[in-house]
Scaffold this active site. Sequence first.
Site, PDB file in Angstrom:
ATOM      1  N   ARG A 235       0.797  -1.096   0.024  1.00  0.00           N
ATOM      2  CA  ARG A 235      -0.083  -0.054  -0.047  1.00  0.00           C
ATOM      3  C   ARG A 235       0.918   1.281  -0.041  1.00  0.00           C
ATOM      4  O   ARG A 235       0.564   2.411  -0.347  1.00  0.00           O
ATOM      5  CB  ARG A 235      -0.857   0.322   1.215  1.00  0.00           C
ATOM      6  CG  ARG A 235      -2.114  -0.688   0.985  1.00  0.00           C
ATOM      7  CD  ARG A 235      -3.054  -0.699   2.178  1.00  0.00           C
ATOM      8  NE  ARG A 235      -3.883  -1.527   2.409  1.00  0.00           N
ATOM      9  CZ  ARG A 235      -5.291  -1.197   2.898  1.00  0.00           C
ATOM     10  NH1 ARG A 235      -5.543  -0.135   3.326  1.00  0.00           N
ATOM     11  NH2 ARG A 235      -6.034  -2.192   3.266  1.00  0.00           N
TER      12      ARG A 235
ATOM     13  N   ALA B  33      -7.031   6.817   6.312  1.00  0.00           N
ATOM     14  CA  ALA B  33      -7.753   5.677   5.641  1.00  0.00           C
ATOM     15  C   ALA B  33      -7.316   5.985   4.120  1.00  0.00           C
ATOM     16  O   ALA B  33      -7.335   7.132   3.745  1.00  0.00           O
ATOM     17  CB  ALA B  33      -9.211   5.951   5.699  1.00  0.00           C
ATOM     18  N   ASP B  34      -6.846   4.841   3.500  1.00  0.00           N
ATOM     19  CA  ASP B  34      -6.641   5.090   2.035  1.00  0.00           C
ATOM     20  C   ASP B  34      -7.833   4.535   1.220  1.00  0.00           C
ATOM     21  O   ASP B  34      -8.895   4.153   1.770  1.00  0.00           O
ATOM     22  CB  ASP B  34      -5.182   4.366   1.654  1.00  0.00           C
ATOM     23  CG  ASP B  34      -5.306   2.914   1.718  1.00  0.00           C
ATOM     24  OD1 ASP B  34      -6.286   2.157   1.999  1.00  0.00           O
ATOM     25  OD2 ASP B  34      -4.039   2.257   1.475  1.00  0.00           O
ATOM     26  N   SER B  35      -7.623   4.566  -0.198  1.00  0.00           N
ATOM     27  CA  SER B  35      -8.922   4.089  -0.776  1.00  0.00           C
ATOM     28  C   SER B  35      -9.293   2.634  -0.614  1.00  0.00           C
ATOM     29  O   SER B  35     -10.596   2.409  -0.380  1.00  0.00           O
ATOM     30  CB  SER B  35      -8.776   4.296  -2.185  1.00  0.00           C
ATOM     31  OG  SER B  35      -7.523   3.497  -2.628  1.00  0.00           O
ATOM     32  N   ASP B  37      -9.017   1.008   2.484  1.00  0.00           N
ATOM     33  CA  ASP B  37      -9.762   1.344   3.884  1.00  0.00           C
ATOM     34  C   ASP B  37     -11.074   1.849   3.758  1.00  0.00           C
ATOM     35  O   ASP B  37     -11.843   1.467   4.459  1.00  0.00           O
ATOM     36  CB  ASP B  37      -8.924   2.117   4.925  1.00  0.00           C
ATOM     37  CG  ASP B  37      -7.595   1.900   4.922  1.00  0.00           C
ATOM     38  OD1 ASP B  37      -7.379   0.419   5.376  1.00  0.00           O
ATOM     39  OD2 ASP B  37      -6.549   2.448   5.292  1.00  0.00           O
TER      40      ASP B  37
END
Lengths: 346, 88
Positions: A235, B33-35, B37
């Site tokens: 990520r 939060a990323d995409s 998440d």
Amino acid sequence: MKPKILSLGMAVPAWRYSQREVFEGLGYPRPFWRIFRDSGIEERHFAVPMDVARGLSWQEQQERYLVDALALSEKAIRQCLDGRDPKSIGCLVYGTCTGYPPGPAMPHHLQRRLGFGPSTYYLNISAQGCESGFPGIKRAYDYVVANQEPALVVNCELCSLTYYPEKPNPDPENDYECLRANAVFADAACAALVGFDDDWRHPTILETATYTDTDYLDDLGYVWRDGRLRVQLSRRVPDLAPVVVKPAVDEVLLRHKLLIKDIAWFVIHAAGSSVLDNIRDALGIPEEKMKLSRDTLAHYGNTSSTSVGLTGKRLMQEQIKQGDYMLMINVGPGMTGGATLGQFVA
Amino acid sequence: MTVQDDVVKVIAKELGVEERALKPEATFKELGADSLDLVELVMAFEERFGKELAAAGMEGIPDRDAAKLLTVKDAVAYMEAVLAKGKQ
């Protein structure tokens, strides 16, 4: 006199899918559409239809690679040579991270198809991932300087032939690495001819620099799993990309006493929208100069090491002015960044 | 338990933050939060509020709605609206 990029060729395979079609074809649960939608990609090309690609064993994938990559590379090379005699080519560097033909190597097969001379020197760059266009150009540059003969750099990536069947689909155990890869990667081939001429429209390669930080060795690449390649794509890759790109870029600019604002054209590996955003922000590139790379991402997806070739090919059709500087930026596993500074001068 | 308590619980669990750190105005992005998440968060809402969504005649949280859920407050208001719709 420094070597120049005399010509570029590109080819994409026939199977074209919208991002929505890819998503539905893979059968992921609906909420994951967001990942596909926000990737900056509208459409992608694959060498084999999705339903076929999903049913192939590792061996079948690799057998198809040989057939399809040869056809696609041949197309890109013919476009790049544009009528020039293949026998004039002194060196051919072939780069890929998605096909592993056991040998003879891809350049040998290409000699038979295209008629390079028997004394042409071949080099196969494997496993250097999305970044391998950089060592390709660098090797061609060195060869041309040393031998005064033109060199060809060919990259062909058939990412669709490294499809990994996830169980469950998607696989949270893998932190959705396959899902994120499936949301961006696609197939293409490109070829670049490096040599000498006096046309200012063909950029002179002024400088190259590369930067590798092995702290991030496990963030990007492939691992063997169940007799197949399974992608590693952590990520934090979008955050790490500028970390390895910036030192390489700073180095080439410093050697020529240039600043980012002096660069007219940027050819950046179209890895994904957040990678492009982060490189833009870290280097301070104006958004309008990101357009060429973003267009490549939108219409071809992340075609790994070939992506800079696709962008470069379109750059040649832009309103370039004599004296303009261009900067090619590569990034890939290692993690490694590469920067190539060029200038449109005779 | 109010809807707010439930929503906050889900967010805290999914994003790995303490419930008391979840101020209503906090954006999911600020909370790290990323995409992906956000996708997992929407799926967690769908799981926790499955019955309520069904009562409102919804199969899940549509994508166009999910895109508007930017803060803790947005999520609470959205789920309250779903509950109200289900009770009509």
